[in-house]
Design an enzyme around this catalytic site. Structure first.
Site, PDB file in Angstrom:
ATOM      1  N   HIS A   1      19.857  10.365   4.228  1.00 11.82           N
ATOM      2  CA  HIS A   1      19.094   9.890   5.403  1.00 11.82           C
ATOM      3  C   HIS A   1      20.040   8.970   6.173  1.00 11.82           C
ATOM      4  CE1 HIS A   1      15.182   8.200   7.194  1.00 11.82           C
ATOM      5  NE2 HIS A   1      16.100   7.340   7.589  1.00 11.82           N
TER       6      HIS A   1
ATOM      7  N   HIS B   1      21.408   7.248   9.624  1.00 10.37           N
ATOM      8  CA  HIS B   1      21.272   6.866  11.037  1.00 10.37           C
ATOM      9  C   HIS B   1      22.654   6.946  11.694  1.00 10.37           C
ATOM     10  CE1 HIS B   1      17.016   5.511  11.273  1.00 10.37           C
ATOM     11  NE2 HIS B   1      17.150   5.585   9.961  1.00 10.37           N
TER      12      HIS B   1
ATOM     13  N   CYS C   1      14.428   1.603  13.065  1.00 11.89           N
ATOM     14  CA  CYS C   1      13.472   0.923  12.197  1.00 11.89           C
ATOM     15  C   CYS C   1      13.120  -0.419  12.840  1.00 11.89           C
ATOM     16  CB  CYS C   1      14.070   0.717  10.806  1.00 11.89           C
ATOM     17  SG  CYS C   1      13.046  -0.282   9.732  1.00 11.89           S
TER      18      CYS C   1
HETATM   19  C1  LIG Z   1       3.739  -3.294   2.980  1.00  8.38           C
HETATM   20  C2  LIG Z   1       2.914  -4.158   3.897  1.00  8.38           C
HETATM   21  C3  LIG Z   1       1.536  -3.535   4.109  1.00  8.38           C
HETATM   22  C4  LIG Z   1       2.748  -5.514   3.248  1.00  8.38           C
HETATM   23  O1  LIG Z   1       2.202  -6.414   4.192  1.00  8.38           O
HETATM   24  P1  LIG Z   1       1.453  -7.728   3.734  1.00  8.38           P
HETATM   25  O2  LIG Z   1       1.057  -8.463   4.980  1.00  8.38           O
HETATM   26  O3  LIG Z   1       2.284  -8.432   2.717  1.00  8.38           O
HETATM   27  O4  LIG Z   1       0.181  -7.071   3.022  1.00  8.38           O
HETATM   28  P2  LIG Z   1      -1.041  -7.707   2.305  1.00  8.38           P
HETATM   29  O5  LIG Z   1      -1.272  -6.899   1.069  1.00  8.38           O
HETATM   30  O6  LIG Z   1      -0.902  -9.209   2.180  1.00  8.38           O
HETATM   31  O7  LIG Z   1      -2.238  -7.407   3.339  1.00  8.38           O
HETATM   32  C5  LIG Z   1      -2.326  -8.021   4.618  1.00  8.38           C
HETATM   33  C6  LIG Z   1      -3.273  -7.227   5.493  1.00  8.38           C
HETATM   34  O8  LIG Z   1      -2.739  -5.907   5.729  1.00  8.38           O
HETATM   35  C7  LIG Z   1      -3.664  -4.931   5.238  1.00  8.38           C
HETATM   36  N1  LIG Z   1      -2.871  -3.838   4.635  1.00  8.38           N
HETATM   37  C8  LIG Z   1      -2.073  -3.935   3.566  1.00  8.38           C
HETATM   38  N2  LIG Z   1      -1.542  -2.735   3.308  1.00  8.38           N
HETATM   39  C9  LIG Z   1      -2.035  -1.895   4.239  1.00  8.38           C
HETATM   40  C10 LIG Z   1      -1.827  -0.515   4.475  1.00  8.38           C
HETATM   41  N3  LIG Z   1      -1.020   0.232   3.695  1.00  8.38           N
HETATM   42  N4  LIG Z   1      -2.458   0.069   5.501  1.00  8.38           N
HETATM   43  C11 LIG Z   1      -3.275  -0.669   6.306  1.00  8.38           C
HETATM   44  N5  LIG Z   1      -3.501  -1.989   6.126  1.00  8.38           N
HETATM   45  C12 LIG Z   1      -2.879  -2.586   5.094  1.00  8.38           C
HETATM   46  C13 LIG Z   1      -4.505  -5.660   4.211  1.00  8.38           C
HETATM   47  O9  LIG Z   1      -5.729  -4.999   4.018  1.00  8.38           O
HETATM   48  C14 LIG Z   1      -4.651  -7.024   4.867  1.00  8.38           C
HETATM   49  O10 LIG Z   1      -5.575  -6.906   5.933  1.00  8.38           O
HETATM   50  P3  LIG Z   1      -6.479  -8.169   6.408  1.00  8.38           P
HETATM   51  O11 LIG Z   1      -7.227  -8.573   5.168  1.00  8.38           O
HETATM   52  O12 LIG Z   1      -5.491  -9.233   6.873  1.00  8.38           O
HETATM   53  O13 LIG Z   1      -7.312  -7.596   7.506  1.00  8.38           O
HETATM   54  C15 LIG Z   1       3.610  -4.354   5.275  1.00  8.38           C
HETATM   55  O14 LIG Z   1       4.772  -5.112   5.081  1.00  8.38           O
HETATM   56  C16 LIG Z   1       3.935  -3.079   5.942  1.00  8.38           C
HETATM   57  O15 LIG Z   1       3.061  -2.329   6.345  1.00  8.38           O
HETATM   58  N6  LIG Z   1       5.236  -2.773   6.087  1.00  8.38           N
HETATM   59  C17 LIG Z   1       5.662  -1.478   6.617  1.00  8.38           C
HETATM   60  C18 LIG Z   1       6.925  -1.630   7.355  1.00  8.38           C
HETATM   61  C19 LIG Z   1       7.373  -0.277   7.842  1.00  8.38           C
HETATM   62  O16 LIG Z   1       6.613   0.659   7.980  1.00  8.38           O
HETATM   63  N7  LIG Z   1       8.675  -0.196   8.137  1.00  8.38           N
HETATM   64  C20 LIG Z   1       9.252   0.991   8.651  1.00  8.38           C
HETATM   65  C21 LIG Z   1       9.331   2.106   7.623  1.00  8.38           C
HETATM   66  S1  LIG Z   1      10.681   1.917   6.456  1.00  8.38           S
HETATM   67  C22 LIG Z   1      11.966   2.623   7.246  1.00  8.38           C
HETATM   68  O17 LIG Z   1      11.883   2.949   8.409  1.00  8.38           O
HETATM   69  C23 LIG Z   1      13.192   2.922   6.475  1.00  8.38           C
HETATM   70  C24 LIG Z   1      13.281   4.403   6.097  1.00  8.38           C
HETATM   71  C25 LIG Z   1      12.215   4.820   5.120  1.00  8.38           C
HETATM   72  O18 LIG Z   1      13.140   5.210   7.248  1.00  8.38           O
HETATM   73  C26 LIG Z   1      14.633   4.707   5.470  1.00  8.38           C
HETATM   74  C27 LIG Z   1      15.771   4.049   6.184  1.00  8.38           C
HETATM   75  O19 LIG Z   1      16.181   4.444   7.246  1.00  8.38           O
HETATM   76  O20 LIG Z   1      16.236   3.096   5.594  1.00  8.38           O
END
Ligand SMILES: CC(C)(COP(=O)([O-])OP(=O)([O-])OC[C@H]1O[C@@H](n2cnc3c(N)ncnc32)[C@H](O)[C@@H]1OP(=O)([O-])[O-])[C@@H](O)C(=O)NCCC(=O)NCCSC(=O)C[C@@](C)(O)CC(=O)[O-]
Length: 306
Positions: free
Chosen positions: A211, A213, A244
């Site tokens: 993967h 970039h 990202c």
């Molecule tokens: C992992 C978390 C959720 C932790 O986030 P957090 O804030 O630590 O989560 P939490 O467990 O403390 O929950 C906080 C709130 O989020 C909600 N929540 C918690 N989980 C979810 C969920 N799954 N779906 C929907 N809602 C969710 C949860 O219910 C709560 O809601 P509230 O009570 O405040 O209303 C957050 O950091 C996050 O969503 N991160 C995602 C970041 C992301 O998507 N980054 C881009 C993708 S990675 C990438 O691009 C790299 C890759 C893969 O392509 C490879 C590369 O190139 O390297």
């Protein structure tokens, strides 16, 4: 010279997820649906449709359920629809749509792990373990992706031993595949080979995917370097879309068109129709009002127009 390359390569087009997640204005669900259907029409058999992450963190993926609902009536049996899932909350939402593959996404960099998913590497594995177990119990494939395997926007160079460690942990919890990601596109061929070699301490070559970039224009070279080691699955993004949100300055993945052109030129089969792929890339680039990021697409279009 004896051809040591794989005869067939699986392209995983990640543009609907990785390609669009960084867009600041909302891309309508029907545009994402059209992109996915265009990719499938071009012969793409595996794609990352969306991610079940927090909409507060990545608002662009907030229509995950609506998108999978929209795709459901025309879902193709022979196509693998993958979705990213960071935790059980995401899994519970994703499972309602029966994706074919769950992608758990960790990091070889502690700081990137904190910035991207708000927990340490070890905590992330603890969160992924029940996700992987639940997916497998339901007959859904599990792929692990490791970000920042050669470089991190916060920590700089990453030691290959970190890649080996995360590979080991992801396999222990049930990952059937391991994606080696150069999140910020700083890798060069030998560094990428070192990261892959580190993963091979615990994974078979058939489990690994690349993967890459293209921030520094190295992604195609890195793809070739991985191919030379026998890697036969690559994440790519049509029109080179993407980035990202937690890796500022990083550009999109290597363009699917560029990888397909290279592979076909090497006699490696992908099952993808390059002309139809160019149509898919042109359509989404036009919607985003952005020049097509694929060299091959631009060359084909210029040739047609001349
Ligand atoms: C992992 C978390 C959720 C932790 O986030 P957090 O804030 O630590 O989560 P939490 O467990 O403390 O929950 C906080 C709130 O989020 C909600 N929540 C918690 N989980 C979810 C969920 N799954 N779906 C929907 N809602 C969710 C949860 O219910 C709560 O809601 P509230 O009570 O405040 O209303 C957050 O950091 C996050 O969503 N991160 C995602 C970041 C992301 O998507 N980054 C881009 C993708 S990675 C990438 O691009 C790299 C890759 C893969 O392509 C490879 C590369 O190139 O390297």
């Amino acid at each position: 010279m004896k051809n040591a390359y794989p005869k067939h390569v699986t392209i995983v087009d990640v543009s609907p997820r990785d390609g669009l997640q960084n867009e600041s204005t909302t891309v309508p669900t029907e545009v994402k649906q059209a992109l996915i259907n265009d990719l499938i029409a071009a012969g793409v058999k595996k794609l990352e449709a969306t991610s079940f992450v927090s909409p507060k963190w990545v608002p662009q993926m907030g229509d995950n359920s609506a998108l999978l609902d929209a795709l459901a009536p025309t879902r193709q049996m022979e196509v693998c629809y993958s979705v990213l899932v960071p935790n059980m909350r995401g899994f519970e939402n994703a499972i309602l749509h029966r994706p074919d593959e769950i992608v758990i996404f960790g990091s070889a960099s502690e700081t990137f792990s904190q910035k991207n998913i708000n927990c340490s590497i070890d905590e992330s594995i603890e969160r992924f373990a029940p996700v992987a177990a639940a997916a497998k119990a339901q007959g859904i494939k599990v792929r692990g992706v490791i970000s920042c395997t050669v470089g991190c926007p916060y920590e700089g160079e990453i030691d290959p031993s970190q890649v080996a460690y995360v590979t080991k942990r992801l396999i222990e919890i049930g990952s059937e595949k391991i994606g080696i990601a150069d999140t910020i596109g700083v890798g060069t061929p030998l560094k990428v080979q070192r990261a892959l070699q580190a993963a091979l301490e615990y994974a078979d070559i058939s489990m690994l995917s690349g993967h890459f970039h293209d921030t520094y224009g190295q992604a195609l070279s890195n793809t070739l370097a991985a191919l030379q080691m026998g890697v036969s699955e690559f994440d790519t993004s049509v029109a080179g879309l993407g980035g990202c949100p937690y890796a500022k300055g990083a550009t999109g993945n290597v363009a699917t068109e560029d990888v397909v052109y290279m592979l076909h030129g090497m006699g490696i089969h992908t099952g993808i129709d390059l002309d139809k792929l160019v149509v898919a890339g042109e359509r989404i680039s036009a919607f985003l009002k952005r020049p097509n990021g694929s060299n091959v697409a631009r060359a084909i279009i210029n040739k047609r127009q001349s």
